[in-house]
Write a protein that holds these residues in place. Sequence first.
Motif, PDB file in Angstrom:
ATOM      1  N   THR A 109       0.850  -1.191   0.000  1.00  0.00           N
ATOM      2  CA  THR A 109       0.000   0.000   0.000  1.00  0.00           C
ATOM      3  C   THR A 109       0.880   1.233   0.000  1.00  0.00           C
ATOM      4  O   THR A 109       2.092   1.166   0.249  1.00  0.00           O
ATOM      5  CB  THR A 109      -0.962   0.020   1.203  1.00  0.00           C
ATOM      6  OG1 THR A 109      -1.999   0.983   0.965  1.00  0.00           O
ATOM      7  CG2 THR A 109      -0.240   0.389   2.496  1.00  0.00           C
ATOM      8  N   PHE A 110       0.275   2.363  -0.302  1.00  0.00           N
ATOM      9  CA  PHE A 110       0.897   3.670  -0.117  1.00  0.00           C
ATOM     10  C   PHE A 110       0.029   4.486   0.831  1.00  0.00           C
ATOM     11  O   PHE A 110      -1.207   4.419   0.758  1.00  0.00           O
ATOM     12  CB  PHE A 110       1.025   4.416  -1.458  1.00  0.00           C
ATOM     13  CG  PHE A 110       2.285   4.098  -2.202  1.00  0.00           C
ATOM     14  CD1 PHE A 110       3.365   4.967  -2.175  1.00  0.00           C
ATOM     15  CD2 PHE A 110       2.392   2.920  -2.924  1.00  0.00           C
ATOM     16  CE1 PHE A 110       4.537   4.670  -2.857  1.00  0.00           C
ATOM     17  CE2 PHE A 110       3.556   2.603  -3.607  1.00  0.00           C
ATOM     18  CZ  PHE A 110       4.636   3.489  -3.560  1.00  0.00           C
ATOM     19  N   VAL A 111       0.676   5.222   1.719  1.00  0.00           N
ATOM     20  CA  VAL A 111      -0.037   6.146   2.598  1.00  0.00           C
ATOM     21  C   VAL A 111       0.489   7.553   2.338  1.00  0.00           C
ATOM     22  O   VAL A 111       1.570   7.741   1.789  1.00  0.00           O
ATOM     23  CB  VAL A 111       0.126   5.772   4.085  1.00  0.00           C
ATOM     24  CG1 VAL A 111      -0.503   4.416   4.366  1.00  0.00           C
ATOM     25  CG2 VAL A 111       1.587   5.780   4.513  1.00  0.00           C
ATOM     26  N   ARG A 112      -0.304   8.534   2.743  1.00  0.00           N
ATOM     27  CA  ARG A 112       0.035   9.927   2.457  1.00  0.00           C
ATOM     28  C   ARG A 112      -0.296  10.796   3.660  1.00  0.00           C
ATOM     29  O   ARG A 112      -1.227  10.487   4.422  1.00  0.00           O
ATOM     30  CB  ARG A 112      -0.761  10.409   1.240  1.00  0.00           C
ATOM     31  CG  ARG A 112      -0.449  11.823   0.774  1.00  0.00           C
ATOM     32  CD  ARG A 112      -1.208  12.125  -0.505  1.00  0.00           C
ATOM     33  NE  ARG A 112      -0.925  13.464  -0.998  1.00  0.00           N
ATOM     34  CZ  ARG A 112      -1.458  13.976  -2.109  1.00  0.00           C
ATOM     35  NH1 ARG A 112      -2.303  13.233  -2.825  1.00  0.00           N
ATOM     36  NH2 ARG A 112      -1.155  15.204  -2.499  1.00  0.00           N
ATOM     37  N   GLU A 113       0.452  11.883   3.822  1.00  0.00           N
ATOM     38  CA  GLU A 113       0.163  12.814   4.909  1.00  0.00           C
ATOM     39  C   GLU A 113      -1.313  13.191   4.817  1.00  0.00           C
ATOM     40  O   GLU A 113      -1.774  13.643   3.764  1.00  0.00           O
ATOM     41  CB  GLU A 113       1.066  14.049   4.784  1.00  0.00           C
ATOM     42  CG  GLU A 113       1.069  14.948   6.004  1.00  0.00           C
ATOM     43  CD  GLU A 113      -0.184  15.786   6.118  1.00  0.00           C
ATOM     44  OE1 GLU A 113      -0.728  15.880   7.239  1.00  0.00           O
ATOM     45  OE2 GLU A 113      -0.638  16.322   5.084  1.00  0.00           O
ATOM     46  N   PRO A 114      -2.105  12.985   5.889  1.00  0.00           N
ATOM     47  CA  PRO A 114      -3.567  13.060   5.794  1.00  0.00           C
ATOM     48  C   PRO A 114      -4.144  14.404   5.356  1.00  0.00           C
ATOM     49  O   PRO A 114      -5.128  14.433   4.608  1.00  0.00           O
ATOM     50  CB  PRO A 114      -4.024  12.690   7.209  1.00  0.00           C
ATOM     51  CG  PRO A 114      -2.932  11.833   7.739  1.00  0.00           C
ATOM     52  CD  PRO A 114      -1.670  12.430   7.190  1.00  0.00           C
ATOM     53  N   VAL A 115      -3.563  15.507   5.796  1.00  0.00           N
ATOM     54  CA  VAL A 115      -4.118  16.805   5.398  1.00  0.00           C
ATOM     55  C   VAL A 115      -3.954  17.002   3.893  1.00  0.00           C
ATOM     56  O   VAL A 115      -4.906  17.388   3.196  1.00  0.00           O
ATOM     57  CB  VAL A 115      -3.454  17.949   6.184  1.00  0.00           C
ATOM     58  CG1 VAL A 115      -3.977  19.310   5.689  1.00  0.00           C
ATOM     59  CG2 VAL A 115      -3.726  17.810   7.685  1.00  0.00           C
ATOM     60  N   SER A 116      -2.780  16.712   3.372  1.00  0.00           N
ATOM     61  CA  SER A 116      -2.553  16.834   1.928  1.00  0.00           C
ATOM     62  C   SER A 116      -3.445  15.883   1.141  1.00  0.00           C
ATOM     63  O   SER A 116      -3.942  16.231   0.059  1.00  0.00           O
ATOM     64  CB  SER A 116      -1.083  16.549   1.607  1.00  0.00           C
ATOM     65  OG  SER A 116      -0.244  17.520   2.183  1.00  0.00           O
ATOM     66  N   ARG A 117      -3.662  14.681   1.677  1.00  0.00           N
ATOM     67  CA  ARG A 117      -4.489  13.702   0.968  1.00  0.00           C
ATOM     68  C   ARG A 117      -5.929  14.185   0.853  1.00  0.00           C
ATOM     69  O   ARG A 117      -6.547  14.083  -0.214  1.00  0.00           O
ATOM     70  CB  ARG A 117      -4.440  12.350   1.684  1.00  0.00           C
ATOM     71  CG  ARG A 117      -4.920  11.175   0.829  1.00  0.00           C
ATOM     72  CD  ARG A 117      -5.457  10.040   1.661  1.00  0.00           C
ATOM     73  NE  ARG A 117      -6.634  10.462   2.396  1.00  0.00           N
ATOM     74  CZ  ARG A 117      -7.842  10.580   1.848  1.00  0.00           C
ATOM     75  NH1 ARG A 117      -8.038  10.311   0.577  1.00  0.00           N
ATOM     76  NH2 ARG A 117      -8.851  10.979   2.580  1.00  0.00           N
ATOM     77  N   VAL A 118      -6.486  14.733   1.928  1.00  0.00           N
ATOM     78  CA  VAL A 118      -7.876  15.205   1.895  1.00  0.00           C
ATOM     79  C   VAL A 118      -8.016  16.410   0.968  1.00  0.00           C
ATOM     80  O   VAL A 118      -8.988  16.508   0.200  1.00  0.00           O
ATOM     81  CB  VAL A 118      -8.364  15.542   3.318  1.00  0.00           C
ATOM     82  CG1 VAL A 118      -9.717  16.254   3.269  1.00  0.00           C
ATOM     83  CG2 VAL A 118      -8.470  14.269   4.160  1.00  0.00           C
ATOM     84  N   ILE A 119      -7.058  17.326   1.005  1.00  0.00           N
ATOM     85  CA  ILE A 119      -7.104  18.481   0.105  1.00  0.00           C
ATOM     86  C   ILE A 119      -7.088  18.013  -1.345  1.00  0.00           C
ATOM     87  O   ILE A 119      -7.881  18.475  -2.175  1.00  0.00           O
ATOM     88  CB  ILE A 119      -5.920  19.425   0.386  1.00  0.00           C
ATOM     89  CG1 ILE A 119      -6.064  20.061   1.769  1.00  0.00           C
ATOM     90  CG2 ILE A 119      -5.836  20.520  -0.685  1.00  0.00           C
ATOM     91  CD1 ILE A 119      -4.832  20.813   2.239  1.00  0.00           C
ATOM     92  N   SER A 120      -6.212  17.087  -1.662  1.00  0.00           N
ATOM     93  CA  SER A 120      -6.125  16.552  -3.016  1.00  0.00           C
ATOM     94  C   SER A 120      -7.432  15.882  -3.421  1.00  0.00           C
ATOM     95  O   SER A 120      -7.909  16.054  -4.554  1.00  0.00           O
ATOM     96  CB  SER A 120      -4.967  15.555  -3.106  1.00  0.00           C
ATOM     97  OG  SER A 120      -4.882  14.991  -4.391  1.00  0.00           O
TER      98      SER A 120
END
Length: 309
Positions: A109-120
Motif C-alpha cells: 500500500t501507499f499512505v500519504r500525509e492526511p491533510v494533503s491527501r484530503v485536500i487533493s
Amino acid sequence: MGDDDSPRLKRLLGRLRWSPASPPSDMPRPPVAFIHIPKTAGTTFHTILRKQYGQSSIAAVRAFTPDELEAQMQSLGVADRADPDVEAVSGHMIFGAHRYLDGPLQYLTFVREPVSRVISDYYYVRRTPDHDFYDPVVTENYSLADYVVSGITIYTNNVQTRMISGIGRDVDFGDCTSDMLDRALHNLDEHFAGIGLTERFDESVTLMQRKLGWSLPMYKTRNRTKKRPGRAEIPDATRTLIREHNALDLKLYQYAKERFHRERSKQEEDAFERDLRRLHLVNRIYSPSVKLYISLRKAVNRLLGRDSW
C-alpha cells in the motif's frame, strides 16, 4: 504504451531493467494485494504492477466493507485460487483478501500525509464530473471545510486507517476508535511486505523492487490532481478541521514513516542509490515517451472519428 509498451521502446529500455539487487524474475513469488487508498499515487503504482505481473494476471477489486470484499473475491474466481493465473489483487479495497486465498499473500500500500491527501481528494472531486460526489460538492458549492464535515464519504474521516484495519465503511462517519488504529498497525506489522509513502514515491518503489525481486519499474504519473491551491493557501481553521477528522490517520502515517526510514536505513547505500538512479534515468526516457504516444493516439482517433484503437 498505454497498457502495453511499444516494441521499440521495450528494446530501448530493456537493457536498464535488470537490477543486481533483486532475485531473478523467474523465481516463484507469492501473489500480492495492493490496497489502493484514494489519492496516494495508487493509480500510478498500479501501472507499475501491470508491468511486473501483466494486466491479465491482476484481479481488480473494489470493496469498502468485509461483505463487499467477500463477494468480490468470490465473483472474480480468486477465492481458493479458482483462477491460478491471478498473481495480484489490486484496487480500492480494504484489508482482508488473504482470508479468501489458499496460500500466502503479500500486501502492498501507499499512505500519504492526511491533510494533503484530503485536500487533493476534494479538488479531484471538483474537477471530475463522473465522480460519485461531484454533484453535491459542485452543485451545492461545498467548500473544502463543508466537504470534510459533510459525511457523504469516509474519504475525509480516517480512510487510511479504515482500509488498512479491514473495517472500512462498517463504522459510521465520525465513529472511528483507537481499536481500529491498533488493528491497522498490527496488520502493517504482520502482513505488509511494502508500505510506501506518496511523498517518497521513487524510494518506496525501489524498496519494493529490491524486496520483491521486480524488474526495474517504469511508470508515467497518472491521475494527479491539477489546479489546486498549495497546502499553505488553505486556511488554518480548515487544516485543523481536517486533522480533527483524521486523527487516527495522522498516527498511522507517522508509524508508516518510521517504518519507511528504518527499512531505508538498512539498505546498502551505494547499491540503493544505484538502483534509485537507474529508476530516475529510465523514467526520464519512458514517461515523456508515453505522453507523446498517448497524444498521438488521441489525435489519430479524433481524425478517424473513433474512441480508441
